[in-house]
Design a protein around this motif. Structure first.
Motif, short mmCIF file in Angstrom:
data_model
loop_
_atom_site.label_atom_id
_atom_site.label_comp_id
_atom_site.label_asym_id
_atom_site.label_seq_id
_atom_site.Cartn_x
_atom_site.Cartn_y
_atom_site.Cartn_z
N ASP A 1 -25.66 -17.99 -31.05
CA ASP A 1 -24.34 -18.55 -31.26
C ASP A 1 -23.43 -17.57 -31.98
OD1 ASP A 1 -25.15 -20.86 -30.06
OD2 ASP A 1 -25.49 -21.98 -31.91
N SER A 2 -23.98 -16.88 -32.98
CA SER A 2 -23.19 -15.92 -33.75
C SER A 2 -22.78 -14.73 -32.89
CB SER A 2 -24.00 -15.43 -34.96
OG SER A 2 -23.27 -14.49 -35.71
N ALA A 3 -23.70 -14.23 -32.07
CA ALA A 3 -23.40 -13.10 -31.18
C ALA A 3 -22.34 -13.49 -30.17
CB ALA A 3 -24.67 -12.64 -30.47
N THR A 4 -22.47 -14.68 -29.62
CA THR A 4 -21.50 -15.16 -28.63
C THR A 4 -20.12 -15.32 -29.26
OG1 THR A 4 -23.23 -16.34 -27.42
CG2 THR A 4 -20.94 -17.01 -27.01
N GLU A 5 -20.07 -15.90 -30.44
CA GLU A 5 -18.80 -16.11 -31.13
C GLU A 5 -18.10 -14.78 -31.41
OE1 GLU A 5 -17.26 -17.85 -35.43
OE2 GLU A 5 -19.15 -18.56 -34.60
N THR A 6 -18.86 -13.78 -31.84
CA THR A 6 -18.29 -12.47 -32.13
C THR A 6 -17.75 -11.82 -30.86
OG1 THR A 6 -19.81 -12.13 -33.97
CG2 THR A 6 -18.76 -10.18 -33.05
N PHE A 7 -18.53 -11.89 -29.79
CA PHE A 7 -18.10 -11.27 -28.53
C PHE A 7 -16.83 -11.93 -28.02
CE2 PHE A 7 -17.98 -10.78 -23.95
CZ PHE A 7 -18.25 -9.43 -23.78
N VAL A 8 -16.77 -13.24 -28.03
CA VAL A 8 -15.60 -13.97 -27.54
C VAL A 8 -14.37 -13.63 -28.39
CG1 VAL A 8 -14.57 -16.25 -27.26
CG2 VAL A 8 -16.91 -15.85 -26.50
N GLN B 1 -19.24 -7.09 -18.91
CA GLN B 1 -20.51 -7.75 -18.61
C GLN B 1 -21.68 -6.92 -19.12
OE1 GLN B 1 -21.09 -10.72 -17.51
NE2 GLN B 1 -23.31 -10.56 -17.22
N GLU B 2 -21.61 -5.60 -18.91
CA GLU B 2 -22.67 -4.71 -19.39
C GLU B 2 -22.70 -4.70 -20.92
OE1 GLU B 2 -21.65 -1.02 -17.61
OE2 GLU B 2 -21.99 -1.72 -15.56
N THR B 3 -21.52 -4.72 -21.53
CA THR B 3 -21.44 -4.75 -23.00
C THR B 3 -22.07 -6.02 -23.54
OG1 THR B 3 -19.41 -3.42 -23.00
CG2 THR B 3 -19.85 -4.73 -24.96
N TRP B 4 -21.78 -7.13 -22.89
CA TRP B 4 -22.34 -8.42 -23.31
C TRP B 4 -23.87 -8.41 -23.25
CZ3 TRP B 4 -22.26 -12.99 -25.51
CH2 TRP B 4 -23.12 -13.99 -25.08
N ARG C 1 -23.28 -3.47 -39.47
CA ARG C 1 -22.36 -3.67 -40.59
C ARG C 1 -20.98 -4.10 -40.11
NH1 ARG C 1 -21.38 1.51 -44.15
NH2 ARG C 1 -20.28 2.14 -42.24
N ASP C 2 -20.48 -3.48 -39.03
CA ASP C 2 -19.14 -3.77 -38.52
C ASP C 2 -19.28 -4.16 -37.04
OD1 ASP C 2 -16.55 -3.72 -37.48
OD2 ASP C 2 -15.91 -2.07 -38.77
N ARG C 3 -19.26 -5.45 -36.76
CA ARG C 3 -19.51 -5.92 -35.40
C ARG C 3 -18.42 -5.47 -34.43
NH1 ARG C 3 -22.04 -12.05 -35.94
NH2 ARG C 3 -23.70 -11.51 -37.44
N ARG C 4 -17.18 -5.53 -34.86
CA ARG C 4 -16.08 -5.12 -33.99
C ARG C 4 -16.25 -3.66 -33.58
NH1 ARG C 4 -11.36 -2.31 -34.61
NH2 ARG C 4 -9.50 -2.98 -33.42
#
Length: 313
Positions: free
Chosen positions: A22-29, A54-57, A69-72
């Protein structure tokens, strides 16, 4: 290059699998529009940019978030690397492309046009200049000049040392500055030139076209071998104006133009018998059109029916 080299924040309690997903999906979106913008500016193709996302996801969903440390910044890094791989593949495709190649036009949201820096960075004129850079030069220029990414982070993304990245950035900036429009033109100036062009187009007025076209105007048309287009750039107001008027006269078609905003800049959506025929974007300097970019390849016209959100943040 190791995408897992992102500095850690120290020991982190690993989340449960469901919470982690859920956290990974939220960050990506949350960063999806940014990632699409990065990929599109590097590739000039929305279809390829979507493939990169799609490849990044898929890669992102395998990352241990506790080590990031920095998801963005990490997502931008993955997107950059995937875009570089795609750029090299695209270069081979372009070598066998029929006729001139133009970036894929995007119908953009109003806020893109309001952001001067963003609108210039995705303009057809600048995107064409970026085509003259090497893949690494383009990646460095886009990340540094458009998204203001630090040299250390760019170095990690492109697999070069920070010193080398600074040299590449300087070389790419000098190359782009020598070829980009001398000064930014306001949307109102661009619209005025485009409106004059449209009036002359509607009336097949040769003199009207000559009045709005700069003497050294360049027309580039992209049909991709599917739609008829000039096999090479047409240079000079006289040649461009006569080709347009003669072409419309011979075809005997009912061509209509509709003002729109493509890539954050004023453009024309052309229709024949109500069906979309192509998009014309322009480069304007000193109130006259110096560049006409006519995309007719139907495979590149799939993103002009729905607004595409772009962002630098």
């Amino acid at each position: 290059m190791n995408e897992r080299s992102e500095p850690t924040t120290g020991p982190v309690e690993p989340p449960a699998q469901g919470d982690r997903t859920d956290s990974a999906t939220e960050t990506f979106v949350a960063h999806r529009n940014l990632l699409f913008t990065v990929a599109y500016e590097m590739l000039g193709s929305a279809a390829d940019a979507e493939d990169v996302l799609q490849e990044t996801w898929l890669r992102w969903m395998k990352i241990d978030l506790g080590q990031v440390r920095d998801r963005r910044a990490y997502l931008v890094r993955i997107t950059t690397r995937r875009s570089l791989d795609r750029l090299r593949t695209m270069r081979r495709r372009k070598e066998v492309y029929v006729g001139p190649w133009l970036p894929e036009p995007l119908l953009t949201t109003p806020d893109v046009a309001e952001d001067v820096e963003l609108a210039e960075s995705v303009s057809m004129a600048l995107m064409l200049v970026l085509e003259t850079l090497s893949p690494t030069e383009r990646a460095v220029f886009v990340l540094r000049e458009v998204f203001d990414v630090g040299y250390e982070e760019i170095a990690a993304a492109v697999g070069k040392s920070p010193v080398t990245v600074r040299q590449i950035a300087h070389r790419a900036r000098r190359h782009v500055d020598a070829r980009r429009p001398r000064e930014a033109v306001s949307p109102s100036e661009a619209r005025a030139a485009l409106e004059s062009f449209q009036r002359a187009l509607d009336t097949r007025n040769l003199q009207g076209l000559l009045d709005v076209l700069a003497p050294d105007v360049v027309l580039i048309s992209d049909g991709g071998g599917i739609k008829q287009a000039a096999p090479r750039p047409v240079i000079g107001a006289g040649k461009v104006a006569r080709m347009i008027v003669d072409g419309l006269g011979k075809a005997g078609i009912a061509l209509t133009g509709e003002a729109t905003v493509v890539n954050g800049n004023p453009a024309l959506l052309l229709r024949v018998d109500g069906e979309i025929d192509g998009v014309i974007a322009v480069r304007v300097e000193d109130a006259r059109i110096t560049g006409l970019y006519y995309v007719r390849n139907p495979r590149k016209l799939t993103r002009i029916a729905i607004e595409n959100p772009l962002t630098l943040k």
